[in-house]
Write a protein that holds these residues in place. Structure first.
Motif, PDB file in Angstrom:
ATOM      1  N   PHE A  13      12.035   0.569  -4.230  1.00  0.00           N
ATOM      2  CA  PHE A  13      11.686   0.664  -2.226  1.00  0.00           C
ATOM      3  C   PHE A  13      12.243   0.620  -1.243  1.00  0.00           C
ATOM      4  O   PHE A  13      11.609   0.727  -0.441  1.00  0.00           O
ATOM      5  N   LEU A  14      13.422   0.117  -1.124  1.00  0.00           N
ATOM      6  CA  LEU A  14      14.759   0.682  -0.344  1.00  0.00           C
ATOM      7  C   LEU A  14      14.508   1.585   0.793  1.00  0.00           C
ATOM      8  O   LEU A  14      14.486   1.587   1.914  1.00  0.00           O
ATOM      9  N   PRO A  15      14.115   3.132  -0.206  1.00  0.00           N
ATOM     10  CA  PRO A  15      14.781   4.338   1.270  1.00  0.00           C
ATOM     11  C   PRO A  15      13.268   4.248   2.004  1.00  0.00           C
ATOM     12  O   PRO A  15      13.047   4.085   3.003  1.00  0.00           O
ATOM     13  N   LEU A  16      11.575   3.596   1.118  1.00  0.00           N
ATOM     14  CA  LEU A  16       9.870   3.509   1.835  1.00  0.00           C
ATOM     15  C   LEU A  16      10.933   2.504   2.721  1.00  0.00           C
ATOM     16  O   LEU A  16      10.220   2.372   4.073  1.00  0.00           O
ATOM     17  N   PHE A  17      11.167   1.365   2.544  1.00  0.00           N
ATOM     18  CA  PHE A  17      11.001  -0.079   3.370  1.00  0.00           C
ATOM     19  C   PHE A  17      11.834   0.641   4.420  1.00  0.00           C
ATOM     20  O   PHE A  17      11.693   0.030   6.003  1.00  0.00           O
ATOM     21  N   VAL A  18      13.418   1.130   4.746  1.00  0.00           N
ATOM     22  CA  VAL A  18      14.066   1.688   5.854  1.00  0.00           C
ATOM     23  C   VAL A  18      13.107   2.995   6.606  1.00  0.00           C
ATOM     24  O   VAL A  18      13.382   2.879   7.493  1.00  0.00           O
ATOM     25  N   THR A  19      12.994   3.727   5.842  1.00  0.00           N
ATOM     26  CA  THR A  19      11.662   4.783   6.815  1.00  0.00           C
ATOM     27  C   THR A  19      10.706   3.971   7.518  1.00  0.00           C
ATOM     28  O   THR A  19      10.500   4.845   8.083  1.00  0.00           O
ATOM     29  N   HIS A 129       1.608  11.198  13.152  1.00  0.00           N
ATOM     30  CA  HIS A 129       2.943  11.109  12.652  1.00  0.00           C
ATOM     31  C   HIS A 129       2.022   9.929  11.705  1.00  0.00           C
ATOM     32  O   HIS A 129       2.433   9.280  10.186  1.00  0.00           O
ATOM     33  N   SER A 130       1.535   8.663  12.408  1.00  0.00           N
ATOM     34  CA  SER A 130       2.090   6.904  11.897  1.00  0.00           C
ATOM     35  C   SER A 130       0.670   7.521  10.508  1.00  0.00           C
ATOM     36  O   SER A 130       0.594   6.793   9.653  1.00  0.00           O
ATOM     37  N   THR A 131      -0.617   8.084  11.542  1.00  0.00           N
ATOM     38  CA  THR A 131      -1.729   8.155  10.571  1.00  0.00           C
ATOM     39  C   THR A 131      -1.879   8.927   9.073  1.00  0.00           C
ATOM     40  O   THR A 131      -1.734   8.337   8.589  1.00  0.00           O
ATOM     41  N   PHE A 132      -0.700  10.015   8.910  1.00  0.00           N
ATOM     42  CA  PHE A 132      -0.098  10.657   7.675  1.00  0.00           C
ATOM     43  C   PHE A 132       0.328   9.451   6.896  1.00  0.00           C
ATOM     44  O   PHE A 132       0.632   9.678   5.768  1.00  0.00           O
ATOM     45  N   PHE A 133       1.156   9.016   8.066  1.00  0.00           N
ATOM     46  CA  PHE A 133       2.219   7.838   7.103  1.00  0.00           C
ATOM     47  C   PHE A 133       1.942   6.882   6.317  1.00  0.00           C
ATOM     48  O   PHE A 133       1.753   6.309   5.889  1.00  0.00           O
ATOM     49  N   GLY A 134       0.484   6.433   7.642  1.00  0.00           N
ATOM     50  CA  GLY A 134       0.598   4.692   7.580  1.00  0.00           C
ATOM     51  C   GLY A 134      -0.053   4.577   6.066  1.00  0.00           C
ATOM     52  O   GLY A 134      -0.096   3.683   5.581  1.00  0.00           O
ATOM     53  N   PRO A 135      -1.157   5.495   5.098  1.00  0.00           N
ATOM     54  CA  PRO A 135      -1.882   5.096   4.226  1.00  0.00           C
ATOM     55  C   PRO A 135      -0.565   5.547   3.066  1.00  0.00           C
ATOM     56  O   PRO A 135      -0.623   4.519   1.782  1.00  0.00           O
ATOM     57  N   ILE A 136       0.169   5.661   3.090  1.00  0.00           N
ATOM     58  CA  ILE A 136       1.353   6.106   1.976  1.00  0.00           C
ATOM     59  C   ILE A 136       1.989   4.971   2.381  1.00  0.00           C
ATOM     60  O   ILE A 136       2.659   4.323   0.802  1.00  0.00           O
ATOM     61  N   LYS A 137       2.601   3.885   3.369  1.00  0.00           N
ATOM     62  CA  LYS A 137       3.494   2.829   2.776  1.00  0.00           C
ATOM     63  C   LYS A 137       2.610   1.706   2.143  1.00  0.00           C
ATOM     64  O   LYS A 137       3.855   0.879   1.258  1.00  0.00           O
ATOM     65  N   TYR A 138       1.626   1.707   2.148  1.00  0.00           N
ATOM     66  CA  TYR A 138       1.201   0.378   0.804  1.00  0.00           C
ATOM     67  C   TYR A 138       1.014   1.169  -0.139  1.00  0.00           C
ATOM     68  O   TYR A 138       0.633   0.235  -1.063  1.00  0.00           O
ATOM     69  N   ALA A 139      -0.005   2.449  -0.159  1.00  0.00           N
ATOM     70  CA  ALA A 139      -0.659   3.292  -1.389  1.00  0.00           C
ATOM     71  C   ALA A 139       0.274   2.877  -2.105  1.00  0.00           C
ATOM     72  O   ALA A 139      -0.064   3.358  -3.380  1.00  0.00           O
ATOM     73  N   LEU A 141       3.213   0.935  -2.608  1.00  0.00           N
ATOM     74  CA  LEU A 141       4.002   0.213  -3.716  1.00  0.00           C
ATOM     75  C   LEU A 141       2.972  -0.539  -4.799  1.00  0.00           C
ATOM     76  O   LEU A 141       4.104  -0.565  -5.906  1.00  0.00           O
ATOM     77  N   PRO A 142       2.143  -0.468  -4.922  1.00  0.00           N
ATOM     78  CA  PRO A 142       1.378  -0.285  -6.263  1.00  0.00           C
ATOM     79  C   PRO A 142       2.330   0.752  -7.833  1.00  0.00           C
ATOM     80  O   PRO A 142       1.996  -0.126  -8.840  1.00  0.00           O
ATOM     81  N   GLN A 143       2.030   1.647  -7.204  1.00  0.00           N
ATOM     82  CA  GLN A 143       2.898   2.820  -8.124  1.00  0.00           C
ATOM     83  C   GLN A 143       4.582   2.183  -8.042  1.00  0.00           C
ATOM     84  O   GLN A 143       5.066   3.039  -9.737  1.00  0.00           O
ATOM     85  N   THR A 154       4.651  -5.533  -0.135  1.00  0.00           N
ATOM     86  CA  THR A 154       3.521  -5.803   1.476  1.00  0.00           C
ATOM     87  C   THR A 154       3.635  -6.690   2.180  1.00  0.00           C
ATOM     88  O   THR A 154       3.870  -6.410   3.349  1.00  0.00           O
ATOM     89  N   GLY A 155       4.224  -8.729   1.539  1.00  0.00           N
ATOM     90  CA  GLY A 155       5.035  -8.699   3.193  1.00  0.00           C
ATOM     91  C   GLY A 155       6.216  -8.149   4.085  1.00  0.00           C
ATOM     92  O   GLY A 155       6.216  -8.647   4.431  1.00  0.00           O
ATOM     93  N   LEU A 156       7.684  -7.902   2.971  1.00  0.00           N
ATOM     94  CA  LEU A 156       8.370  -7.510   3.649  1.00  0.00           C
ATOM     95  C   LEU A 156       7.553  -5.704   4.641  1.00  0.00           C
ATOM     96  O   LEU A 156       8.932  -5.862   5.287  1.00  0.00           O
ATOM     97  N   VAL A 157       7.180  -5.303   3.688  1.00  0.00           N
ATOM     98  CA  VAL A 157       6.679  -3.915   4.896  1.00  0.00           C
ATOM     99  C   VAL A 157       6.727  -4.564   6.211  1.00  0.00           C
ATOM    100  O   VAL A 157       6.304  -3.894   6.917  1.00  0.00           O
TER     101      VAL A 157
END
Length: 461
Positions: A13-19, A129-139, A141-143, A154-157
């Motif tokens: 989780f942490l690297p995604l959160f920081v990114t 940039h945000s368009t291509f990153f946006g679906p990933i930051k939530y999708a 998480l369940p993985q 989700t709340g942390l993000v």
């Protein structure tokens, strides 16, 4: 809270959160540095200032409308961590262009002919940039997270996003524009390094190919390579609109998904109008400096973060929309309170714009800031469960496309919010009275949230 602190110690989780945090920080440092410079140093007209702020907001969200279908397909058919690495590498180049625009604006070199076009181009590219990153930051998480960790993640993000907005907004209002030019490039470089630490997240479905139905149809019927070459770009653009329509149609077949997306979209339309209005409202209605405009965005960001974390405690980790209707109604009431204070604002007696110290000591400032904070807290409590619903309700192989469909509709609503703000200004409606439009739109979000909760209860029997 134990789950939250546990996640922050995990590589899953942490690297995604920081990114994500660094990306949101960079977006807002750059955008706010550009808008505040234009409002306070380039233009001297309320309509011009609001128009520039609206154009900047629209440019940033247009890629979400046109490219979200492609970004969702890519995220579901490719390794999400690999896409993150590519996207964050592109951010470095984008911020070199944006930093150059800020530097030229600071030096007052070719501001209208070169600096502003460079800055707006970089802002548009950051939208891509945000368009291509946006679906990933939530999708993702369940993985990477357990089912009972998804709401907390989700709340942390969401909270991290607004903490980053807070930090970027503070710096944009306080540091010189030339320092912002250097800061956006350095942040992009650090974000690229953080993105490389995200663990692999391979596709979960059997589909491995991104489809381009319009382009494939045109290729089969093109009489020559020249004809295909000339028609490639318009067909590719048409493909994205067709894909976006199909994606939204397929995703919203389920009424609950459609209601969640609609409620989130109205929320972001309201947020867009407010964010567009803050800088010119601070300058022309409250007669305050850019540090005060920055303070508004700071308070708003803190409130969203507080609301995002508070709703997880209320729901005790359960994904549900039961608090969405009352929280968005409360948000609308706080917007009315904010309008009331602004419309009865007593101007200060000094010359020039009111600096931050004078503003904070103003007798009405505490009520204004409390109303703004209330708007943001209620907004955070409203939107986080809806995002968590979208990532947990659909099959894991469809999560990124569901988020992409949500981004398309959200972005369309945000563009409409920006256009509505411009139209209201053109018709001579005072800036402060435009706040009431935001309050009215909150009622629509409340109705959608209520219908979603009823559908949720019906599904549970």
């Amino acid at each position: 809270m134990t789950t939250t602190t546990h996640l922050l110690r995990q590589r899953r989780f942490l690297p995604l959160f920081v990114t994500q945090l660094l990306g949101a920080f960079n977006d807002n440092l750059f955008k706010n540095a550009m808008v505040l410079f234009a409002v306070y140093s380039l233009y001297n007209s309320e309509s011009q200032e609001a128009a520039f702020s609206g154009i900047a907001s629209a440019l940033f969200v247009i890629p979400f409308v046109t490219l979200s279908a492609l970004s969702g397909q890519l995220a579901d058919t490719r390794d999400k961590a690999g896409i993150i690495r590519v996207v964050k590498a592109c951010e470095v180049g984008i911020m070199v262009v944006g930093g150059a625009g800020l530097f030229l604006a600071w030096k007052n070199w070719a501001v209208e002919s070169l600096a502003i076009p460079l800055m707006l181009t970089a802002l548009f590219a950051m939208g891509i940039h945000s368009t291509f990153f946006g679906p990933i930051k939530y999708a993702i998480l369940p993985q990477h997270l357990k089912p009972d960790e998804v709401l907390a993640g989700t709340g942390l993000v969401e909270a991290g996003t607004y903490i980053a907005i807070l930090a970027g907004t503070i710096l944009a209002g306080w540091i010189p524009v030339e320092w912002a030019a250097v800061g956006v490039i350095l942040t992009a470089l650090i974000g690229y390094v953080a993105g490389r630490q995200v663990p692999p997240a391979p596709p979960l479905g059997t589909e491995t190919k991104v489809s381009f139905p319009v382009l494939e149809w045109f290729r089969a019927r093109a009489g020559s390579k020249l004809a295909y070459g000339l028609g490639w770009l318009p067909m590719a653009i048409a493909d994205q609109f067709v894909s976006a329509y199909r994606l939204i149609r397929n995703t919203t077949d389920d009424r609950r998904v459609a209601l969640a997306i609609g409620a989130i979209s109205f929320f972001w339309a309201v947020g867009t109008i407010l964010f567009i209005q803050f800088p010119p409202l601070a300058k022309n209605v409250l007669h305050a400096s850019k540090e005060v405009a920055s303070l508004f965005l700071v308070i708003f960001s803190i409130g969203i973060a507080v609301g995002s974390m508070s709703i997880n405690a209320l729901l005790k980790g359960t994904v549900s929309a039961r608090f969405s209707p009352p929280t968005v109604v409360v948000m609308g009431l706080f917007v009315v309170a904010f309008w009331f204070v602004c419309s009865h604002w007593q101007d200060h007696q000094g010359e020039g714009l009111m600096q931050l110290g004078a503003f904070v000591s103003h007798p009405q400032a505490v009520w204004l800031l409390l109303a703004l904070f209330g708007i943001a807290v209620a907004g955070g409590m409203f939107v986080v469960p809806l995002y968590a619903f979208l990532t947990t309700f659909v099959p894991p192989s469809q999560t990124a496309r569901t988020i992409a469909a949500n981004n398309i509709v959200n972005s369309g609503a945000m563009v409409l919010g920006a256009v509505l703000s411009l139209v209201l200004g053109k018709f001579g409606i005072p800036l402060v009275d435009q706040l009431l439009v935001s309050a009215g739109m909150s009622v629509v979000s409340a109705a959608l949230g209520y219908w979603l909760y009823r559908a949720e209860r019906a599904a549970l029997g």
